[in-house]
Design an enzyme around this catalytic site. Sequence first.
Site, mmCIF file in Angstrom:
data_model
loop_
_atom_site.group_PDB
_atom_site.id
_atom_site.type_symbol
_atom_site.label_atom_id
_atom_site.label_comp_id
_atom_site.label_asym_id
_atom_site.label_seq_id
_atom_site.Cartn_x
_atom_site.Cartn_y
_atom_site.Cartn_z
ATOM 1 N N SER A 63 12.411 61.662 10.052
ATOM 2 C CA SER A 63 11.730 61.307 8.794
ATOM 3 C C SER A 63 12.591 60.505 7.824
ATOM 4 O O SER A 63 12.067 59.939 6.864
ATOM 5 C CB SER A 63 11.286 62.575 8.069
ATOM 6 O OG SER A 63 9.969 62.878 8.417
ATOM 7 N N LYS A 66 11.556 57.075 7.042
ATOM 8 C CA LYS A 66 10.367 56.750 6.235
ATOM 9 C C LYS A 66 10.669 55.893 4.997
ATOM 10 O O LYS A 66 9.954 54.928 4.731
ATOM 11 C CB LYS A 66 9.631 58.043 5.851
ATOM 12 C CG LYS A 66 8.966 58.724 7.055
ATOM 13 C CD LYS A 66 8.419 60.098 6.688
ATOM 14 C CE LYS A 66 7.767 60.788 7.882
ATOM 15 N NZ LYS A 66 7.422 62.197 7.612
ATOM 16 N N TYR A 190 5.648 54.180 15.439
ATOM 17 C CA TYR A 190 6.227 55.121 14.469
ATOM 18 C C TYR A 190 7.202 56.088 15.153
ATOM 19 O O TYR A 190 8.270 56.406 14.618
ATOM 20 C CB TYR A 190 5.085 55.880 13.776
ATOM 21 C CG TYR A 190 5.526 57.141 13.072
ATOM 22 C CD1 TYR A 190 6.124 57.090 11.818
ATOM 23 C CD2 TYR A 190 5.352 58.394 13.674
ATOM 24 C CE1 TYR A 190 6.544 58.249 11.180
ATOM 25 C CE2 TYR A 190 5.762 59.551 13.043
ATOM 26 C CZ TYR A 190 6.363 59.478 11.800
ATOM 27 O OH TYR A 190 6.772 60.633 11.174
ATOM 28 N N VAL A 260 13.677 66.254 10.436
ATOM 29 C CA VAL A 260 13.672 67.467 11.270
ATOM 30 C C VAL A 260 14.858 67.565 12.223
ATOM 31 O O VAL A 260 15.103 68.631 12.788
ATOM 32 C CB VAL A 260 12.391 67.612 12.133
ATOM 33 C CG1 VAL A 260 11.233 68.111 11.331
ATOM 34 C CG2 VAL A 260 12.066 66.353 12.878
HETATM 35 N N1 GLU Z 1 8.993 62.240 14.157
HETATM 36 C C1 GLU Z 1 8.757 63.404 13.401
HETATM 37 C C2 GLU Z 1 7.265 63.635 13.201
HETATM 38 O O1 GLU Z 1 6.557 62.731 12.891
HETATM 39 C C3 GLU Z 1 9.455 63.276 12.066
HETATM 40 C C4 GLU Z 1 9.233 64.482 11.213
HETATM 41 C C5 GLU Z 1 10.300 64.733 10.206
HETATM 42 O O2 GLU Z 1 11.472 64.429 10.415
HETATM 43 O O3 GLU Z 1 9.929 65.308 9.180
HETATM 44 O O4 GLU Z 1 6.776 64.710 13.383
#
Ligand code: GLU
Length: 427
Positions: A63, A66, A190, A260
């Site tokens: 994440s 993002k 993504y 995460v």
């Molecule tokens: N690739 C993970 C998802 O979309 C990232 C989530 C995260 O790091 O919060 O679930």
Amino acid sequence: MKSPVPDYLTEILDACGGDAGALAGYIPELASADPDRLAVCLSTIDGKLYRAGDSGTEFSIQSISKPFVYALALADHGLDDVLERIGVEPSGEAFNELSLERDSRRPRNPMINAGALTAHALVGDPGDDVDTRVERVRRLMSDFAGRELHVDRRIYESEMSQAYRNLAIANMLRSYGVIGQDPRDVVRGYTQQCAISVTSSDLATMAATLATGGVQPTTGKQVVPEKVARQVLSVMMTCGMYDAAGDWMTTVGFPAKSGVSGGILGALPGQLGMAVFSPRLDSHGNSTRGVRICTRMSADMGLHIMQAPEPARSTVRRDRTLRGPDGSLARVCSLQGSMQFSSVERVVRTVTDGLPIALFVLDLRRVSSVNDVARRMLAEIVRRLQLDGAEVALLDPDHVLPLSEQAVVRLPERWSSLAPLEGYERV
Ligand code: GLU
């Protein structure tokens, strides 16, 4: 002499140990990560990197990608277009909630998956294929890091094998017309974005690039416009730490984003970028030891963004009124530090509070920076004094105040501020 900074970072790692928390289980490859890895890195805005612990260990950015992809969408389409598609309000919901704003049908913000999938789909042209979008994202993140980053295929395949929730979110976005592409392609792109491999050193450098307003500290490249960096940091501040954003704001107090895989990236505008890595997560999904380390560093180093800065009065170093042999008055105002609205307002007060001045000397030799509003206000002070018939002289050898159109006298560098005032007496 050995720098005390790395020793301090090592001390922090020792003090913030413990093994509370659990690995993220829903991505098989993350569930098998080494839970004891621990690193902290700090990058100054001129690119000096301090590290301690496992700072060379690579992990998937997840994440933390993002904010950077949001930055790319903003750079590609501008703020207004992106705001039409993605909101900026904290959601208070889980990061992978299937939800949209009730009236506008926008994802609430770009830090939850609905908003992040939309931001990913916005990158480049709507007709771009998955590889083209991923390559642009990889390129931008590499520019932020100052080195070539790559997608970890194992992590990507692993997450794709279980990407049911993100596919559901992408289908929801497609059904409401928020994205126009095939939802499977958006999830594929993504998920690769989330599988880009970084170290905590990379993250600290990427954070420092946000903290400088988009200029990468080692390459000097303007990676994204300053306004984009500000927008990204603002959204990180309110939405970056899952549903613990309020706790984070009050205790740690600088913009941050966690992921995460156990990373946290933090940026203090104008000062530094930092990153921590420790894979065990708390109940909010934030790295347990990471939060502890950031809390401790914020307290030790005074990093809370709401900490009141130096009072403006300290920027007026000296303010003297002198009377000349002919009885006319001169005012010598010496400033220091960074000039912004509150500091120049002090100058406005010194020149409007007293008797008419025949000569105004503005000594800027100790001024380190002048922001836009301060520059305009100082220019206006000079203009108004001149309209009132005063002569204005600037002591500004470094040209911190560009006033080309003004008919001011620029005094020579070596001039002591009192020399041309011979015969004047303190009032
Ligand atoms: N690739 C993970 C998802 O979309 C990232 C989530 C995260 O790091 O919060 O679930």
